[in-house]
Design a protein around this motif. Structure first.
Motif, PDB file in Angstrom:
ATOM      1  N   ALA A 103       7.460   5.671   4.882  1.00 51.08           N
ATOM      2  CA  ALA A 103       6.370   5.989   3.975  1.00 51.08           C
ATOM      3  C   ALA A 103       5.748   7.348   4.254  1.00 51.08           C
ATOM      4  N   GLY A 104       6.033   7.920   5.399  1.00 49.16           N
ATOM      5  CA  GLY A 104       5.466   9.210   5.746  1.00 49.16           C
ATOM      6  C   GLY A 104       4.014   9.130   6.178  1.00 49.16           C
ATOM      7  N   LEU A 105       3.594   7.977   6.697  1.00 49.29           N
ATOM      8  CA  LEU A 105       2.212   7.798   7.124  1.00 49.29           C
ATOM      9  C   LEU A 105       1.937   8.438   8.479  1.00 49.29           C
ATOM     10  N   THR A 106       2.973   8.602   9.270  1.00 51.50           N
ATOM     11  CA  THR A 106       2.801   9.146  10.619  1.00 51.50           C
ATOM     12  C   THR A 106       3.763  10.309  10.813  1.00 51.50           C
ATOM     13  N   PRO A 107       3.318  11.354  11.489  1.00 50.17           N
ATOM     14  CA  PRO A 107       4.208  12.501  11.685  1.00 50.17           C
ATOM     15  C   PRO A 107       5.350  12.209  12.663  1.00 50.17           C
ATOM     16  N   ASP A 108       5.105  11.364  13.644  1.00 55.56           N
ATOM     17  CA  ASP A 108       6.117  11.040  14.645  1.00 55.56           C
ATOM     18  C   ASP A 108       6.121   9.525  14.848  1.00 55.56           C
ATOM     19  N   PRO A 109       6.841   8.772  14.006  1.00 56.29           N
ATOM     20  CA  PRO A 109       6.783   7.312  14.093  1.00 56.29           C
ATOM     21  C   PRO A 109       7.282   6.792  15.437  1.00 56.29           C
ATOM     22  N   VAL A 129      -5.700  -5.531  21.495  1.00 56.98           N
ATOM     23  CA  VAL A 129      -4.934  -5.153  20.295  1.00 56.98           C
ATOM     24  C   VAL A 129      -3.731  -6.079  20.145  1.00 56.98           C
ATOM     25  N   GLY A 130      -3.017  -6.324  21.238  1.00 55.75           N
ATOM     26  CA  GLY A 130      -1.870  -7.238  21.186  1.00 55.75           C
ATOM     27  C   GLY A 130      -2.286  -8.635  20.774  1.00 55.75           C
ATOM     28  N   ASP A 131      -3.435  -9.101  21.293  1.00 60.41           N
ATOM     29  CA  ASP A 131      -3.934 -10.437  20.931  1.00 60.41           C
ATOM     30  C   ASP A 131      -4.351 -10.500  19.468  1.00 60.41           C
ATOM     31  N   ALA A 132      -4.911  -9.404  18.948  1.00 58.33           N
ATOM     32  CA  ALA A 132      -5.311  -9.385  17.535  1.00 58.33           C
ATOM     33  C   ALA A 132      -4.100  -9.533  16.627  1.00 58.33           C
ATOM     34  N   PHE A 133      -3.025  -8.831  16.938  1.00 54.69           N
ATOM     35  CA  PHE A 133      -1.805  -8.961  16.135  1.00 54.69           C
ATOM     36  C   PHE A 133      -1.159 -10.331  16.333  1.00 54.69           C
ATOM     37  N   ALA A 134      -1.259 -10.876  17.543  1.00 49.41           N
ATOM     38  CA  ALA A 134      -0.704 -12.209  17.799  1.00 49.41           C
ATOM     39  C   ALA A 134      -1.449 -13.262  16.980  1.00 49.41           C
ATOM     40  N   ALA A 135      -2.768 -13.076  16.798  1.00 49.52           N
ATOM     41  CA  ALA A 135      -3.547 -14.014  15.984  1.00 49.52           C
ATOM     42  C   ALA A 135      -3.115 -13.969  14.527  1.00 49.52           C
ATOM     43  N   LEU A 136      -2.681 -12.802  14.074  1.00 53.23           N
ATOM     44  CA  LEU A 136      -2.211 -12.656  12.685  1.00 53.23           C
ATOM     45  C   LEU A 136      -0.846 -13.303  12.497  1.00 53.23           C
ATOM     46  N   GLY A 137      -0.061 -13.354  13.568  1.00 51.12           N
ATOM     47  CA  GLY A 137       1.296 -13.901  13.476  1.00 51.12           C
ATOM     48  C   GLY A 137       2.296 -12.776  13.386  1.00 51.12           C
ATOM     49  N   PRO A 138       3.578 -13.113  13.295  1.00 47.00           N
ATOM     50  CA  PRO A 138       4.587 -12.049  13.220  1.00 47.00           C
ATOM     51  C   PRO A 138       4.399 -11.196  11.975  1.00 47.00           C
ATOM     52  N   LEU A 139       4.504  -9.906  12.156  1.00 50.88           N
ATOM     53  CA  LEU A 139       4.381  -8.988  11.027  1.00 50.88           C
ATOM     54  C   LEU A 139       5.733  -8.851  10.358  1.00 50.88           C
ATOM     55  N   ASP A 140       5.804  -9.257   9.123  1.00 53.73           N
ATOM     56  CA  ASP A 140       7.024  -9.091   8.347  1.00 53.73           C
ATOM     57  C   ASP A 140       6.643  -8.434   7.021  1.00 53.73           C
ATOM     58  N   ALA A 141       7.622  -8.246   6.188  1.00 54.63           N
ATOM     59  CA  ALA A 141       7.368  -7.581   4.906  1.00 54.63           C
ATOM     60  C   ALA A 141       6.336  -8.347   4.085  1.00 54.63           C
ATOM     61  N   GLN A 142       6.381  -9.674   4.140  1.00 53.50           N
ATOM     62  CA  GLN A 142       5.436 -10.497   3.377  1.00 53.50           C
ATOM     63  C   GLN A 142       3.991 -10.196   3.786  1.00 53.50           C
ATOM     64  N   ALA A 143       3.740 -10.130   5.099  1.00 49.04           N
ATOM     65  CA  ALA A 143       2.389  -9.858   5.582  1.00 49.04           C
ATOM     66  C   ALA A 143       1.949  -8.445   5.215  1.00 49.04           C
ATOM     67  N   TYR A 188       7.218   1.565  10.028  1.00 48.25           N
ATOM     68  CA  TYR A 188       8.451   0.927  10.494  1.00 48.25           C
ATOM     69  C   TYR A 188       9.032   0.027   9.405  1.00 48.25           C
ATOM     70  N   ALA A 189       8.179  -0.755   8.765  1.00 51.75           N
ATOM     71  CA  ALA A 189       8.665  -1.690   7.743  1.00 51.75           C
ATOM     72  C   ALA A 189       9.304  -0.959   6.571  1.00 51.75           C
ATOM     73  N   THR A 190       8.795   0.217   6.252  1.00 48.59           N
ATOM     74  CA  THR A 190       9.351   0.957   5.122  1.00 48.59           C
ATOM     75  C   THR A 190      10.684   1.610   5.457  1.00 48.59           C
ATOM     76  N   THR A 191      11.067   1.633   6.720  1.00 48.05           N
ATOM     77  CA  THR A 191      12.357   2.197   7.101  1.00 48.05           C
ATOM     78  C   THR A 191      13.459   1.150   7.159  1.00 48.05           C
ATOM     79  N   LEU A 192      13.106  -0.110   7.048  1.00 50.03           N
ATOM     80  CA  LEU A 192      14.110  -1.175   7.139  1.00 50.03           C
ATOM     81  C   LEU A 192      15.022  -1.152   5.916  1.00 50.03           C
TER      82      LEU A 192
END
Length: 176
Positions: A30-36, A84-98, A142-146
């Motif tokens: 997506a070009g959101l970050t200069p150095d992904p 930060v890791g716990d916050a993402f763990a509470a959300l669950g696995p990040l996939d395209a749907q999320a 990362y998801a947009t590069t899959l």
């Protein structure tokens, strides 16, 4: 020219054109970050970002922050990284749907994550917020590069906020 020279020139031309194309083409994403940052090794490209991948992404991004991260004592820095890791763990696995649920917007994804836990110092809370926003941007990148992203994004159900899955008319889409 002999046959060997002709073959050699064609191979060299093909290699040169491939190099020029790769140098001139836009990098995927997506070009959101200069150095992904990569949440996983290049040879393993998970479709879902689980706890391990998000924590690795958090460590990588914290290392890139440099002085902002190094100025904190180790226990506060590690507490912010774990939060930060716990916050993402509470959300669950990040996939395209999320990520499509957040409209591929890193700010919307960050807003869906829990607030920093109580007990963090103000400096650690600031690091938590900065890392959380960075991780969201890099996760969307990362998801947009899959490989399957283009097909998923082309689906009208995921492209529009007005899509209502509960309202269908004989299999056709209903818009709110």
């Amino acid at each position: 020219m002999t046959g060997f020279e002709t073959v050699l020139l064609r191979v060299a031309g093909t290699a040169a054109s491939a190099l020029v194309r790769s140098a001139l083409s836009r990098a995927p994403g997506a070009g959101l970050t200069p150095d992904p940052a990569r949440p996983a090794p290049r040879r393993r490209r998970p479709v879902r970002l689980g706890d391990g991948e998000v924590r690795e992404l958090t460590r990588t991004l914290a290392a890139r922050l440099g002085p902002a991260c190094d100025s904190l004592p180790d226990h506060e820095r590690l507490a912010a990284l774990d939060a930060v890791g716990d916050a993402f763990a509470a959300l669950g696995p990040l996939d395209a749907q999320a990520l499509f649920a957040a409209d591929l917007d890193p700010a919307a994804l960050a807003a869906a994550l829990p607030r920093p836990p109580a007990g963090l110092s103000p400096a650690a809370e600031a690091l938590y917020g900065r890392l959380l926003r960075l991780c969201c941007a890099h996760a969307v990148e990362y998801a947009t590069t899959l490989p399957g992203f283009g097909a998923s994004a082309a689906t009208p159900a995921r492209n529009c906020r007005g899509w209502d899955r509960s309202r269908t008319c004989q299999g056709s889409a209903a818009w709110c």
